[in-house]
Design a protein around this motif. Structure first.
Motif, short mmCIF file in Angstrom:
data_model
loop_
_atom_site.label_atom_id
_atom_site.label_comp_id
_atom_site.label_asym_id
_atom_site.label_seq_id
_atom_site.Cartn_x
_atom_site.Cartn_y
_atom_site.Cartn_z
N VAL A 54 2.64 3.32 3.20
CA VAL A 54 2.46 3.91 1.71
C VAL A 54 1.00 4.25 1.39
N LEU A 55 0.53 5.28 1.06
CA LEU A 55 -0.67 5.69 0.74
C LEU A 55 -1.00 5.86 -0.86
N ARG A 56 -1.57 5.22 -1.68
CA ARG A 56 -2.04 5.28 -2.98
C ARG A 56 -3.10 6.05 -2.82
N THR A 57 -2.72 7.64 -3.22
CA THR A 57 -4.12 8.26 -2.91
C THR A 57 -4.82 8.52 -4.38
N GLU A 58 -5.98 9.22 -3.98
CA GLU A 58 -6.77 9.31 -5.39
C GLU A 58 -6.47 10.68 -5.99
N MET B 38 -5.58 -1.97 2.63
CA MET B 38 -7.19 -1.81 2.70
C MET B 38 -7.34 -0.26 1.86
N PRO B 39 -8.52 -0.16 1.61
CA PRO B 39 -8.90 0.95 1.08
C PRO B 39 -9.39 1.97 2.33
N VAL B 40 -8.98 3.45 2.07
CA VAL B 40 -9.27 4.32 3.24
C VAL B 40 -9.84 5.43 2.55
N LEU B 41 -10.26 6.32 3.66
CA LEU B 41 -11.31 7.78 3.26
C LEU B 41 -10.45 8.96 3.88
N ARG B 42 -10.49 9.88 3.08
CA ARG B 42 -10.04 11.11 3.75
C ARG B 42 -10.75 11.43 4.88
N GLY B 43 -10.15 11.78 6.11
CA GLY B 43 -10.73 12.26 7.29
C GLY B 43 -10.78 10.98 8.12
N GLN B 44 -10.75 9.65 7.67
CA GLN B 44 -10.98 8.51 8.41
C GLN B 44 -9.92 8.45 9.40
N ASP C 225 -6.04 11.88 2.48
CA ASP C 225 -6.65 11.77 1.12
C ASP C 225 -7.28 10.28 1.06
N SER C 226 -8.14 10.17 0.03
CA SER C 226 -8.81 8.63 0.02
C SER C 226 -7.84 8.12 -0.89
#
Length: 271
Positions: free
Chosen positions: A184-188, A214-220, A147-148
């Motif tokens: 750890v991902l802080r997802t949208e 850094m920011p990340v994107l779903r599917g990246q 997820d982003s």
């Protein structure tokens, strides 16, 4: 062979050598060399690989072949924000995490603290869900963000390197002994989650692309595993995702559910 290694006294003596990261590092360096190219045809035949989904290239070494890229469009990523996607191809099982942050796989019990070595972080997943994606040598060995959102820095936990095949996970607590790395991902859309990559026998290198925050994107693309099978673990907080019933039913039957990168594995709970 694996039964001999994990279930006989003599085999366990050999296992002490085979699980050492130093051996995996030596094998990994060899598989980076052009001299490893002749291994590719035999590996394709042995694992009955279908290469129709992949870009066919003149791979300079075995590891370049093993981490080969897919053709455009063959793993469409579900973009519905209500759906949590699989970060990789693999065989999926889903386990509840109880109020003591314990979950059981086969005959091994784990605590979230065993995995993370952080008591404070472990407490965030009390009553949540643990998703385990086991990759075999025939799977696509690159993985993406589910997820982003924003990621933390990566944390590497050194260890040994058991195989992640069922014969090993039934015999010893593989996931708390193997070398692993997590963020750890802080997802949208699904709260905070942990995404962990677990190394395996002869897989000394977990190659993540983004070491810092850094920011990340779903599917990246997040990274790749080099030679061998391995595992990705997602830890989900309580009440953030409803896992698909067919996946839960397969786990209840002690079966692994085949999944592909980008497919939904669950959805946001209905309010």
């Amino acid at each position: 062979m694996l039964t001999f290694l994990y279930h006989t006294p003599v085999g366990r003596c050999f296992l002490k050598v085979l699980t050492k990261p130093a051996l995996s590092n030596v094998v990994g360096r060899f598989l980076d060399l052009p001299v490893s190219r002749p291994l590719i045809p035999g590996f394709i035949r042995k694992n009955q690989l279908d290469l129709s989904d992949y870009r066919l290239e003149d791979w300079p070494c075995f590891n370049d072949f093993f981490t080969r890229r897919l053709k455009d469009g063959v793993r469409p990523v579900d973009q519905n924000p209500e759906h949590l996607i699989a970060p990789c191809d693999g065989l999926l099982t889903a386990y509840p995490v109880d109020r003591q942050a314990v979950f059981s796989i086969k005959d091994s019990s784990y605590t979230v603290y065993d995995l993370l070595r952080s008591r404070g972080l472990a407490e965030a997943f009390l009553g949540g869900t643990c998703l385990i994606f086991r990759l075999t040598p025939s799977h696509y060995h690159r993985y993406c963000y589910p997820d982003s959102g924003k990621k933390s820095e990566n944390r590497f936990l050194p260890g040994i390197l058991h195989t992640v095949q069922p014969v090993a996970t039934e015999a010893c607590p593989v996931y708390r002994q193997n070398s692993r790395e997590y963020t750890v991902l802080r997802t949208e859309h699904f709260g905070d989650m942990v995404m962990m990559e677990v190394g395996a026998m002869l897989v000394g290198r977990i190659c993540n692309e983004h070491p810092g925050r850094m920011p990340v994107l779903r599917g990246q693309e997040k990274g790749r595993f080099e030679f061998g099978g391995s595992t990705i673990i997602l830890l989900l907080q309580k009440g953030t995702v409803e896992i698909r019933e067919d996946i839960l039913a397969a786990t209840e039957r002690n079966e692994e559910f085949p999944i592909r990168l980008g497919e939904p594995v669950g959805s946001k709970p209905k309010r």
